[in-house]
Design a protein around this motif. Sequence first.
Motif, PDB file in Angstrom:
ATOM      1  N   GLN A   1       6.490 -57.115 -18.556  1.00 58.58           N
ATOM      2  CA  GLN A   1       6.862 -57.768 -17.298  1.00 58.58           C
ATOM      3  C   GLN A   1       8.335 -58.190 -17.349  1.00 58.58           C
ATOM      4  OE1 GLN A   1       4.822 -58.133 -14.552  1.00 58.58           O
ATOM      5  NE2 GLN A   1       3.348 -56.908 -15.692  1.00 58.58           N
ATOM      6  N   GLY A   2       8.994 -58.089 -16.220  1.00 62.83           N
ATOM      7  CA  GLY A   2      10.385 -58.509 -16.123  1.00 62.83           C
ATOM      8  C   GLY A   2      11.407 -57.486 -16.574  1.00 62.83           C
ATOM      9  N   LYS A   3      10.978 -56.287 -16.922  1.00 66.08           N
ATOM     10  CA  LYS A   3      11.890 -55.234 -17.389  1.00 66.08           C
ATOM     11  C   LYS A   3      12.218 -54.213 -16.300  1.00 66.08           C
ATOM     12  CE  LYS A   3      10.169 -55.395 -22.145  1.00 66.08           C
ATOM     13  NZ  LYS A   3       9.526 -54.602 -23.221  1.00 66.08           N
ATOM     14  N   GLY A   4      11.654 -54.399 -15.103  1.00 69.63           N
ATOM     15  CA  GLY A   4      11.875 -53.437 -14.032  1.00 69.63           C
ATOM     16  C   GLY A   4      10.886 -52.282 -14.047  1.00 69.63           C
ATOM     17  N   TYR A   5       9.906 -52.318 -14.932  1.00 72.51           N
ATOM     18  CA  TYR A   5       8.944 -51.237 -15.039  1.00 72.51           C
ATOM     19  C   TYR A   5       8.041 -51.136 -13.814  1.00 72.51           C
ATOM     20  CZ  TYR A   5      10.176 -50.740 -20.012  1.00 72.51           C
ATOM     21  OH  TYR A   5      10.827 -50.530 -21.192  1.00 72.51           O
ATOM     22  N   GLY A   6       7.779 -52.262 -13.174  1.00 69.62           N
ATOM     23  CA  GLY A   6       6.966 -52.226 -11.955  1.00 69.62           C
ATOM     24  C   GLY A   6       7.644 -51.410 -10.869  1.00 69.62           C
TER      25      GLY A   6
END
Length: 175
Positions: free
Chosen positions: A102-107
């Motif tokens: 989460q928070g890495k831009g993977y979404g």
Amino acid sequence: MALTFEVDPAFDRTLRDEITTLWTDVSNAGGAVGFVPPVTADEVRPELVKHLAGMVEGRTRLVVGRDEDGTVAATAFLTHNTHRLMRHWIGAYTVMVHPRHQGKGYGRELMAATADAARAIEGIDAIRLTCRGGTGADRFYASCGYKEVGRVPGAIRVAEDDYRDDIIMLLPLMR
């Protein structure tokens, strides 16, 4: 490092186990993917089998994102609409990114890969998805270009006294 995406990967025991683990971990971290924590892999597995049946029948497509170690870190399932008047849109289900990522831009990467997979299907003009109110997922999907097109107040009961809206969102696919 970015995820590596694959559409409709060969499905084997390793992939099954990795998706089951992902789904369990996301659910237990509070992710709104069909369960309320705590949940076990044994509870998740039958739901995955339903998705797999759709894949075997050609109704469901799988988008998998793998991290730098090659482990499944993200998934989305695309399900064809079987209603003859609605076959021009596809549904996105069980959209997940592992909590450790989460928070890495993977979404955002997952949503872009999902849109690309849908665009590659002839005759598909839009992606429809639903999300649970009160989680912030609607804001995330809106930031990815989805528009809220409907809301059913209190349609999801996550606990005896906790009802959430079922939010319907749509992403038109420009060709």
